[in-house]
Design an enzyme around this catalytic site. Structure first.
Site, PDB file in Angstrom:
ATOM      1  N   LYS A 156     -17.579  -0.274   5.403  1.00 18.91           N
ATOM      2  CA  LYS A 156     -18.021  -1.300   4.457  1.00 18.91           C
ATOM      3  C   LYS A 156     -19.517  -1.222   4.183  1.00 18.91           C
ATOM      4  O   LYS A 156     -19.964  -1.373   3.035  1.00 18.91           O
ATOM      5  CB  LYS A 156     -17.645  -2.682   4.986  1.00 18.91           C
ATOM      6  CG  LYS A 156     -17.896  -3.798   3.977  1.00 18.91           C
ATOM      7  CD  LYS A 156     -17.294  -5.117   4.410  1.00 18.91           C
ATOM      8  CE  LYS A 156     -17.481  -6.177   3.331  1.00 18.91           C
ATOM      9  NZ  LYS A 156     -16.811  -7.455   3.688  1.00 18.91           N
ATOM     10  N   GLU A 158       0.810  -1.229   0.000  1.00 15.95           N
ATOM     11  CA  GLU A 158       0.000   0.000   0.000  1.00 15.95           C
ATOM     12  C   GLU A 158       0.835   1.266   0.000  1.00 15.95           C
ATOM     13  O   GLU A 158       0.402   2.298  -0.539  1.00 15.95           O
ATOM     14  CB  GLU A 158      -0.946   0.000   1.207  1.00 15.95           C
ATOM     15  CG  GLU A 158      -2.064  -1.011   1.128  1.00 15.95           C
ATOM     16  CD  GLU A 158      -1.721  -2.349   1.767  1.00 15.95           C
ATOM     17  OE1 GLU A 158      -2.638  -3.182   1.932  1.00 15.95           O
ATOM     18  OE2 GLU A 158      -0.527  -2.551   2.102  1.00 15.95           O
ATOM     19  N   MET A 179      24.406   8.701   2.752  1.00 16.81           N
ATOM     20  CA  MET A 179      24.283   9.968   3.466  1.00 16.81           C
ATOM     21  C   MET A 179      24.504   9.777   4.959  1.00 16.81           C
ATOM     22  O   MET A 179      25.103  10.631   5.627  1.00 16.81           O
ATOM     23  CB  MET A 179      22.921  10.610   3.198  1.00 16.81           C
ATOM     24  CG  MET A 179      22.843  12.060   3.630  1.00 16.81           C
ATOM     25  SD  MET A 179      24.054  13.136   2.805  1.00 16.81           S
ATOM     26  CE  MET A 179      23.198  13.536   1.284  1.00 16.81           C
TER      27      MET A 179
END
Length: 594
Positions: free
Chosen positions: A184, A72, A503
């Site tokens: 839902k 997701e 980094m």
């Protein structure tokens, strides 16, 4: 119920119900109608129990392509990349509970960079909310700090208007992500539907567009009287589609200009008036001009910590500041300004240009010439030089510079992840056009590179899309190589593989006496075989003389995703660099300054 192209009423033609017969539709069907009316072409998502009625409604329509991601977080990143490249609202769909929590990083990334998005999340049935139901979480509470607004829809009759509000809020004013949480039962209950609203009025939300004319006139007077003027622009210029206006103004005045990391491409990097990116890894000329100007015009930028460094140091030099921004809360937030102008940057710049053309006063040519001499002296130090002649090891800057030389006249989009490679891309790929540089600025999110590229490639199938990444960042969403194969988004991945979290290693070298605590990568996969396992092409590049041939070969493979594993110098650092707590002119220019 079938929802076909023939049934769609476009957003422009849709009405709030007049003349349209009322239908009984499920909430999920109303949701799809809303997306169609908004002109949505792509939705990135991942199904789950709470959103199955919505997925069933998707199955019955043929105008919106749903893209099934593998996580997701990547759904939101892909929709985000699409929005950044096109200027349209990106849309993602996730299920309840972990679906939403997995999306949080993507939502926060979009929020920090003011990207217009609508994220639809499933929720447990309304009667179960607050009862710790399976896959329940407090979506509204969790996302409240990282969205422009969010909605919990409790009745299907409210869905159409809520979606209209969500898109309006996302794209207007200072744009940003909006979450719509759909229980839902709301998705399967039926409701009368008479058409999608063609407009929305919200008493509590009316962003200002037109800047105050008197303030704009004062700003022009200050600019024209300046001896050492400077124009500083950020991502707001791109988001406000004001790049043409910016270019017109800069060219009319002949003043030096800089872009932030998020603003690159707003003004052509190839133009002499462009001083390069400013800030923590900005150029000498850009940072020194920022500190030593006498009049500063800031447009769509927010004086953040990565740009001005220590605010006390920045305030040491007296200057007059004009700040143009759509968001009043951004003005004088970190730096006190003299002329605040709240308004849409495109409208404000248009008025500023018009007033400038009508004005009999012109910039002080003599003072401007002296200012340019000072700037050219700073520029002559060539702060971006590196060992271009090295034949033994690939310098990461060389990969980016070679890519730029090969593609600068082509239709190309560059995405990046976050780290050293991001800064090298910003420094050495000279962007001449807006919305071609897609990266995470405010949140600094690793893993965005591939999902961003996927979203862009769907939107711009005829363009070349390159991701500049590192072996650390790329593994955070590398599962999306599977999505690239399924949806035929042939992107090109340039991994600057230095076997370190670069980094982090650089900061540890400079600030922590070389104590490289967990910044090394000792168990990397074989990226060539991994790419091949996902059905793509993998390349290993270990010598400087092979960099250009590899890039050329990858570009020839137009219909294939190519993963290029460039083994780069593990000791290379990003310079210039401003250490934390220092002023922007207190730069380290190379290892000799350490």
């Amino acid at each position: 119920m079938e929802i076909s192209k023939a049934e769609i009423i476009s957003a422009a033609a849709a009405s709030s119900g007049a003349g349209n017969p009322t239908q009984e539709l499920m909430g999920a069907e109303v949701l799809i109608k809303a997306l169609q009316a908004e002109g949505v072409q792509y939705v990135w998502g991942y199904p789950g129990g709470a959103v199955l009625y919505i997925y069933d409604a998707f199955y019955k329509q043929d105008t919106i392509q749903h893209v099934l991601v593998r996580h997701e977080q990547a759904a939101v990143h892909a929709a985000d990349g699409y929005a950044r490249a096109t200027g349209e609202v990106g849309v993602a769909l996730v299920t309840s509970g972990p679906g939403l929590t997995n999306a949080v990083t993507g939502i926060a990334t979009a929020y920090m960079d003011s990207i217009p998005m609508v994220i639809i999340s499933g929720q447990v049935p309304t009667a179960a909310i607050g009862l710790d139901a399976f896959q329940e979480c407090d979506t509204v509470g969790i996302t409240r700090p990282i969205v422009k607004h969010n909605f919990l829809v409790k009745d299907p009759k409210d869905l159409a208007l809520t979606m209209k509000k969500a898109f309006h809020i996302a794209r207007s004013g200072r744009s940003g992500p909006v979450v719509v949480d759909v229980p839902k039962d709301v998705s399967f209950k039926k409701t009368p539907y008479a058409g999608y609203p063609d407009k929305v009025e919200m008493r509590s939300y009316n962003p200002v567009r037109k800047g105050h004319g008197g303030q704009i006139r004062k700003a022009l007077q200050l600019l024209l009287a300046a001896k050492r003027p400077y124009i500083y622009t950020g991502g707001g210029v791109l988001l406000g589609n004001a790049c043409n206006e910016l270019r017109t103004l800069v060219d009319m005045l002949g003043y030096p200009v800089t872009n932030t990391l998020m603003g690159l491409g707003a003004y052509p990097a190839s133009d002499r008036k462009f001083l390069g990116m400013l800030g923590m890894h900005g150029t000498i000329e850009a940072n020194n001009a920022m500190q030593n100007c006498d009049v500063l015009l800031a447009v769509g930028a927010r004086f953040d910590d990565r740009v001005i460094g220590n605010p006390k140091h920045f305030a040491q030099n007296e200057r007059k500041i004009i700040h143009v921004d759509i968001d009043p809360s951004s003005i004088s937030k970190r730096v006190k300004v003299d002329i605040p102008i709240v308004g849409d940057v495109k409208d404000v710049l248009t008025e500023l240009i018009s007033m400038s053309r009508e004005s009999a006063t012109k910039p002080d040519a003599g003072a401007l010439a002296d200012w340019w001499k000072t700037i050219e002296a700073w520029r002559s130090r060539d702060c971006l030089k590196y060992d271009r002649g090295n034949k033994d090891v690939i310098k990461p800057q060389y990969v980016v510079e070679t890519l730029w030389n090969m593609t600068k006249d082509s239709d190309v989009y560059i995405t990046s992840d976050v780290g050293q490679h991001q800064m090298w891309a910003a420094q050495y790929y000279r962007f001449d056009e807006p919305r071609r540089w897609i990266n995470s600025g405010g949140l600094g999110t690793m893993g965005v590179g591939i999902p961003y590229a996927m979203g862009i490639k769907l939107a711009k199938p005829d363009s070349e899309v390159f991701t500049i990444t590192g072996e650390g960042s790329v593994q955070m969403c590398i599962q999306e190589l599977s999505t690239c194969l399924q949806y035929n988004t042939p992107i090109k991945i340039c991994s600057l593989n230095n076997r370190y979290l670069g980094m982090v290693r650089q900061w540890q070298e400079i600030e922590y006496s070389g104590r490289y605590s967990h910044s090394y990568m000792d168990a990397l996969p074989n990226f060539v075989k991994l790419a091949e396992a996902y059905g793509h092409v993998g390349m290993l590049i270990e010598r400087p003389q092979d960099v250009e041939p590899a890039l050329r070969e990858a570009r020839k493979l137009k219909d294939r995703t190519v993963f290029m594993d460039f083994r780069t110098d593990p000791t290379e650092n990003v310079f210039p660099m401003v250490k934390a707590g220092m002023g922007i002119t207190e730069m380290l220019l190379g290892s000799e300054d350490l």
